[in-house]
Design a protein around this motif. Structure first.
Motif, PDB file in Angstrom:
ATOM      1  N   ALA A   1       2.916  -5.838   2.749  1.00 57.08           N
ATOM      2  CA  ALA A   1       2.986  -4.387   2.938  1.00 57.08           C
ATOM      3  C   ALA A   1       2.870  -3.671   1.603  1.00 57.08           C
ATOM      4  CB  ALA A   1       4.298  -4.020   3.632  1.00 57.08           C
ATOM      5  N   TYR A   2       3.607  -4.173   0.600  1.00 59.66           N
ATOM      6  CA  TYR A   2       3.562  -3.564  -0.739  1.00 59.66           C
ATOM      7  C   TYR A   2       2.167  -3.652  -1.325  1.00 59.66           C
ATOM      8  CZ  TYR A   2       4.422  -3.023  -5.744  1.00 59.66           C
ATOM      9  OH  TYR A   2       4.358  -2.626  -7.054  1.00 59.66           O
ATOM     10  N   LEU A   3       1.513  -4.795  -1.165  1.00 59.23           N
ATOM     11  CA  LEU A   3       0.152  -4.976  -1.666  1.00 59.23           C
ATOM     12  C   LEU A   3      -0.753  -3.861  -1.145  1.00 59.23           C
ATOM     13  CD1 LEU A   3      -1.806  -8.313  -1.655  1.00 59.23           C
ATOM     14  CD2 LEU A   3      -2.836  -6.285  -0.676  1.00 59.23           C
ATOM     15  N   LEU A   4      -0.636  -3.535   0.140  1.00 56.53           N
ATOM     16  CA  LEU A   4      -1.517  -2.539   0.738  1.00 56.53           C
ATOM     17  C   LEU A   4      -1.175  -1.129   0.277  1.00 56.53           C
ATOM     18  CD1 LEU A   4      -1.755  -4.037   4.320  1.00 56.53           C
ATOM     19  CD2 LEU A   4      -3.665  -3.695   2.749  1.00 56.53           C
ATOM     20  N   TYR A   5       0.062  -0.705   0.489  1.00 57.68           N
ATOM     21  CA  TYR A   5       0.338   0.707   0.180  1.00 57.68           C
ATOM     22  C   TYR A   5       0.358   0.975  -1.317  1.00 57.68           C
ATOM     23  CZ  TYR A   5       5.468  -0.180  -0.442  1.00 57.68           C
ATOM     24  OH  TYR A   5       6.705  -0.600  -0.850  1.00 57.68           O
ATOM     25  N   ASN A   6       0.757  -0.022  -2.122  1.00 59.24           N
ATOM     26  CA  ASN A   6       0.722   0.200  -3.564  1.00 59.24           C
ATOM     27  C   ASN A   6      -0.705   0.268  -4.090  1.00 59.24           C
ATOM     28  OD1 ASN A   6       2.168   0.302  -6.231  1.00 59.24           O
ATOM     29  ND2 ASN A   6       0.933  -1.527  -6.558  1.00 59.24           N
ATOM     30  N   ASP A   7      -1.619  -0.470  -3.467  1.00 58.29           N
ATOM     31  CA  ASP A   7      -3.017  -0.367  -3.874  1.00 58.29           C
ATOM     32  C   ASP A   7      -3.543   1.036  -3.593  1.00 58.29           C
ATOM     33  OD1 ASP A   7      -4.973  -1.951  -5.171  1.00 58.29           O
ATOM     34  OD2 ASP A   7      -6.136  -2.014  -3.328  1.00 58.29           O
ATOM     35  N   GLY A   8      -3.098   1.626  -2.474  1.00 64.62           N
ATOM     36  CA  GLY A   8      -3.458   3.014  -2.215  1.00 64.62           C
ATOM     37  C   GLY A   8      -2.900   3.946  -3.275  1.00 64.62           C
TER      38      GLY A   8
END
Length: 492
Positions: A305-312
């Protein structure tokens, strides 16, 4: 390790029986600190810990975000041949791409170095010397950028790689102190204050650097010299203020880690490192950690989850200036002003969201911030061109959620780390950040390529926040904390 106050135990510093008068709550029989003295010692470490955010954030803000990219590109262009190419290691590279390639190389190398450094930090228990070593090597490389003039593009690339790798690796060791210096109920607030310190320092130094840069003629220095002074000042700032955490943080003894399939009595074989072979032991521990990830699927789900939203989040930060200049017609002064506004309001946002987390829990607060990110990116799609006021409103919205999202993600992950493996797991946390930082820019670039609109490109990032939101809702934090054998905070 033995500190000024005596030997230290796994839960924090310990004092001798003579550290305070009997009956004042400072000590207990046997020399252990009483509750009041333990809290005071913990607060002292926490205040020292904040100052590393204060020390290193100027590298990210002044060096990577503002000054180094354009300046190193100009140095590479000065060294380019008639076709506009430079040739590092004999490889033809367009001068305009040199900075981007150097950053990419540093990210790739840091992804390889961070897990090994984290494993070695946990195995040796000597986190503080490792923090100092990486911090001062990075600070020295940044200060050395003062000598980046003429056509020394190779020097600039090498210093950038060294500084950025050390910046990332020191952050792994630094973050791994959080579970040790703060109780589960304190971690959201402590992490938020650390981020606030970092953004405050970034704002302060950036204002001073911009004053020097914009007023260089009145000061009798060239524009290039002004930039080199700004770069070197970030390194000096990093070095000077790193002294504070190095004086206040304490190393803890290594914990023997237990697993269902461990050795005799359930203790993991070779869990306590031998002083004779730290590198070999670190490599073995790295392999063991990667295998061990399968034991904690809920921690892995949070990382996804962190990988996705932090990439945003990171893509919005890196592409906002392109969106502002190309799509909205903002000039350089407006863009710099927006960067400063984001830095200042990120301090307020980090502290405010820390208070919200104390009331509603970190997970709910992060989910709320992802809704705000989605709304902010959506608002960018309809933002009118040539309207600086609305661009500043957008920057203000980003600033209010930026620091809090990052701070609470760090503190929530700290709850999901197996005790004794803080640095190893925070290296994976940083890898999740840096190792996938190409996904968001790739989606942004493809959206622009197929539509020809930066508005479509910016709104395409909504997918990262939505998917991150969905995955985070599926993380049962209480079960995840129990699975790693860590104490749970009162509110999660």
């Amino acid at each position: 390790m033995t500190g000024a106050g005596g030997a230290e135990g796994p839960g924090g510093p310990r004092a001798s029986a003579s550290a305070g008068p009997e009956g004042d709550g400072a000590t207990e029989p046997g020399g252990a600190l009483g509750p009041a003295a333990e809290r005071a010692a913990r607060r002292r470490e926490q205040r020292g810990w904040y100052f590393y955010d204060w020390a290193n954030s100027v590298f990210s803000t002044s060096v990577l975000t503002v000054f180094l990219g354009p300046y190193l590109t100009s140095v590479a262009e000065a060294a380019a041949d008639a076709s506009g190419y430079v040739h590092p290691l004999g490889i033809p590279v367009r001068a305009g791409s040199y900075f981007a390639y150097a950053v990419s190389a540093s990210v790739l190398l840091s992804v390889l170095v961070m897990p090994l450094a984290g494993a070695m930090a946990d195995r040796s228990g000597r986190k503080k010397p490792m923090l100092g070593a990486f911090a001062y090597l990075g600070a020295a490389a940044t200060t050395g950028m003062f000598f980046l003039d003429g056509d020394r593009y190779l020097l600039g690339g090498a210093l950038l790689v060294v500084a950025n790798v050390c910046f990332a690796t020191a952050a792994v060791v630094y973050n791994s102190f959080l579970p040790q210096i703060a109780t589960p109920d304190e971690r959201d607030a402590v992490s938020s204050r650390g981020w606030a310190f970092g953004y405050a320092a970034g704002s302060l130094v950036l204002v001073a650097n911009l004053a020097l840069f914009l007023g260089h003629e009145s000061l009798g220095v060239t524009e290039g010299t002004a930039v080199r002074i700004c770069l070197a000042s970030a390194g000096l700032w990093w070095a000077v203020f790193t002294i504070v955490p190095l004086r206040r943080l304490r190393d803890r003894p290594v914990l023997a880690r237990r697993f269902p399939t461990g050795g005799a009595d359930g203790v993991e074989p070779d869990a306590v490192p031998s002083a004779s072979a730290p590198l070999r032991g670190g490599l073995r521990q790295l392999v063991r950690t990667l295998r061990d990830l399968r034991r904690y699927p809920l921690t892995l789900l949070f990382l996804a989850a962190y990988l996705l939203y932090n990439d945003g989040v990171q893509t919005v930060i890196t592409q906002a200036s392109v969106f502002g200049s190309r799509e909205l017609g903002m000039d350089q002064t407006t863009l710099i002003g927006a960067i400063l506004l984001v830095q200042v309001l990120a301090v307020v946002g980090a502290l405010s969201m820390g208070r919200l987390a104390a009331r509603y829990g970190a997970k709910r607060t992060i989910l709320g911030s992802l809704v705000a990110w989605t709304a902010t990116v959506g608002a960018g799609y309809v933002l009118p061109a040539g309207a600086p006021v609305w661009f500043f409103v957008l920057a203000a919205a980003i600033g209010m959620v930026l620091g809090g999202t990052q701070a609470l993600s760090r503190s929530l992950f700290a709850q999901l780390v197996p005790p004794g493996k803080e640095a190893e797991y925070f290296s994976l946390y940083e890898v999740s950040d840096r190792g996938t930082s190409w996904l968001g820019p790739l989606v942004f670039g493809l959206a622009y390529q197929f539509t020809g609109s930066y508005r479509d490109a910016i709104v395409s990032l909504v997918v990262f926040f939505v998917l991150g939101f969905v995955l985070l809702t599926r993380v049962p934090v209480a079960r995840a904390v129990a699975a790693v054998g860590a104490p749970a905070p009162e509110r999660i």
